[in-house]
Design a protein around this motif. Structure first.
Motif, PDB file in Angstrom:
ATOM      1  N   GLU A 170      -4.087 -10.276   2.499  1.00 41.53           N
ATOM      2  CA  GLU A 170      -2.576 -11.407   2.160  1.00 41.53           C
ATOM      3  C   GLU A 170      -2.477 -12.652   2.782  1.00 41.53           C
ATOM      4  O   GLU A 170      -1.914 -13.377   1.959  1.00 41.53           O
ATOM      5  CB  GLU A 170      -1.606 -10.366   2.329  1.00 41.53           C
ATOM      6  CG  GLU A 170      -1.837  -9.255   2.049  1.00 41.53           C
ATOM      7  CD  GLU A 170      -2.329  -7.937   2.712  1.00 41.53           C
ATOM      8  OE1 GLU A 170      -3.086  -8.410   3.537  1.00 41.53           O
ATOM      9  OE2 GLU A 170      -1.748  -7.640   2.839  1.00 41.53           O
ATOM     10  N   THR A 187      -5.740  -0.126   3.994  1.00 47.93           N
ATOM     11  CA  THR A 187      -5.404  -0.444   2.764  1.00 47.93           C
ATOM     12  C   THR A 187      -7.057   0.263   1.788  1.00 47.93           C
ATOM     13  O   THR A 187      -8.156   0.233   2.568  1.00 47.93           O
ATOM     14  CB  THR A 187      -5.483  -1.929   2.482  1.00 47.93           C
ATOM     15  OG1 THR A 187      -5.133  -2.692   2.328  1.00 47.93           O
ATOM     16  CG2 THR A 187      -5.662  -1.933   0.621  1.00 47.93           C
ATOM     17  N   GLN A 204      -0.518   0.868   6.579  1.00 49.66           N
ATOM     18  CA  GLN A 204      -1.558   2.109   5.897  1.00 49.66           C
ATOM     19  C   GLN A 204      -3.030   0.876   5.822  1.00 49.66           C
ATOM     20  O   GLN A 204      -3.104  -0.411   5.370  1.00 49.66           O
ATOM     21  CB  GLN A 204      -1.472   1.991   4.216  1.00 49.66           C
ATOM     22  CG  GLN A 204       0.155   2.804   4.850  1.00 49.66           C
ATOM     23  CD  GLN A 204      -0.137   3.830   5.409  1.00 49.66           C
ATOM     24  OE1 GLN A 204      -0.991   4.835   4.735  1.00 49.66           O
ATOM     25  NE2 GLN A 204       0.027   4.666   6.339  1.00 49.66           N
ATOM     26  N   ASP A 233      -4.699  -2.900  -5.478  1.00 47.63           N
ATOM     27  CA  ASP A 233      -3.523  -3.019  -3.999  1.00 47.63           C
ATOM     28  C   ASP A 233      -4.897  -4.500  -3.039  1.00 47.63           C
ATOM     29  O   ASP A 233      -6.093  -3.814  -3.556  1.00 47.63           O
ATOM     30  CB  ASP A 233      -3.407  -2.561  -3.185  1.00 47.63           C
ATOM     31  CG  ASP A 233      -2.463  -2.200  -2.017  1.00 47.63           C
ATOM     32  OD1 ASP A 233      -1.871  -3.161  -1.719  1.00 47.63           O
ATOM     33  OD2 ASP A 233      -2.811  -1.107  -0.655  1.00 47.63           O
ATOM     34  N   THR A 234      -4.382  -5.068  -2.747  1.00 48.50           N
ATOM     35  CA  THR A 234      -4.531  -6.605  -1.562  1.00 48.50           C
ATOM     36  C   THR A 234      -5.293  -5.787  -0.808  1.00 48.50           C
ATOM     37  O   THR A 234      -4.510  -5.173   0.480  1.00 48.50           O
ATOM     38  CB  THR A 234      -4.221  -7.724  -1.247  1.00 48.50           C
ATOM     39  OG1 THR A 234      -2.703  -7.180  -1.074  1.00 48.50           O
ATOM     40  CG2 THR A 234      -3.989  -8.858  -2.269  1.00 48.50           C
ATOM     41  N   THR A 268       1.081  -1.240  -0.073  1.00 49.21           N
ATOM     42  CA  THR A 268       0.296   0.176   0.090  1.00 49.21           C
ATOM     43  C   THR A 268       1.029   1.347   0.270  1.00 49.21           C
ATOM     44  O   THR A 268       0.730   2.170  -0.592  1.00 49.21           O
ATOM     45  CB  THR A 268      -1.457  -0.104   1.301  1.00 49.21           C
ATOM     46  OG1 THR A 268      -1.858  -1.282   1.026  1.00 49.21           O
ATOM     47  CG2 THR A 268      -1.979   1.397   1.335  1.00 49.21           C
TER      48      THR A 268
HETATM   49 MG    MG Z   1      -2.330  -2.855   2.574  1.00 48.80          MG
END
Ligand code: MG
Ligand code: GDP
Length: 175
Positions: A70, A42, A40, A65-66, A24
């Motif tokens: 994860e 997300t 961060q 961005d995931t 991120t």
């Molecule tokens: Mg992130």
């Protein structure tokens, strides 16, 4: 900046890698040129947009961005589907994040399209005294798995623009 629909190429770029490696932060550095401290949250939307000019052509990057997904096997096929490029991130100061790379590669093999452009990114290269992964080791790993290797620092703004613009250039060239 230009209008929503006014572009020659649109590419989807997807970031993957363990939680905490700086995915991120890389996206925020690239799209907003900021580096907020701390983990961060997300990005509230699924993706960020960055417009670039590559060889005189308007190129739109859609950067995914995931969203805190994860953990392995929880990222669905839909996330990888239609990705033009993947950015697989580890943290150069964390052996554990490097050791997880084979698991990420098997995710890629299972879910991503064939021959998707894949970058291996060693982030946090500003942490020189805490380095656990030598450059050569990561470069060798990347070569063996058909990835392009680059080290970055979202914190020091090192190689971040280069990473995304190299990807955009390669995708444009092959489009
Ligand atoms: Mg992130
Ligand atoms: P993500 O979980 O992969 O999205 O990682 P984040 O972007 O949330 O970052 C996790 C932590 O690493 C935060 O404390 C960031 O401030 C820190 N971080 C991210 N990139 C860098 C970097 O390039 N250098 C350093 N020193 N810390 C970073």
């Amino acid at each position: 900046d230009w209008g929503m629909e006014d572009y020659k190429f649109l590419f989807k770029v997807v970031l993957i890698g363990n939680a905490g490696v700086g995915k991120t932060s890389l996206v925020k550095r690239f799209t907003q040129n900021i580096f907020p401290m701390g983990q961060q949250s997300t990005i509230g939307v699924d993706f960020m947009i960055k417009n670039l000019i590559i060889d005189g052509e308007k190129v739109k990057l859609q950067i995914w961005d995931t969203a805190g997904q994860e953990r392995f096997r929880s990222i669905t096929q839909s996330y990888y589907r239609s990705a033009n490029a993947l950015i697989l991130v580890y943290d150069i100061s964390s052996q554990a994040t490097f050791d997880c790379l084979p698991q990420w590669l098997s995710e890629i093999e299972t879910y991503a399209g064939n021959n998707v452009l894949t970058y291996l990114v060693g982030n946090k290269c500003d942490k020189v005294t805490r380095r656990e992964i030598p450059r050569e080791k990561a470069d060798d790993f990347a070569n063996r798995h058909d990835m392009v290797f680059i080290e970055t620092s979202a914190k020091e703004c090192d190689n971040v623009d280069q990473l995304f613009s190299q990807i955009a250039q390669k995708l444009t060239k092959d489009a």
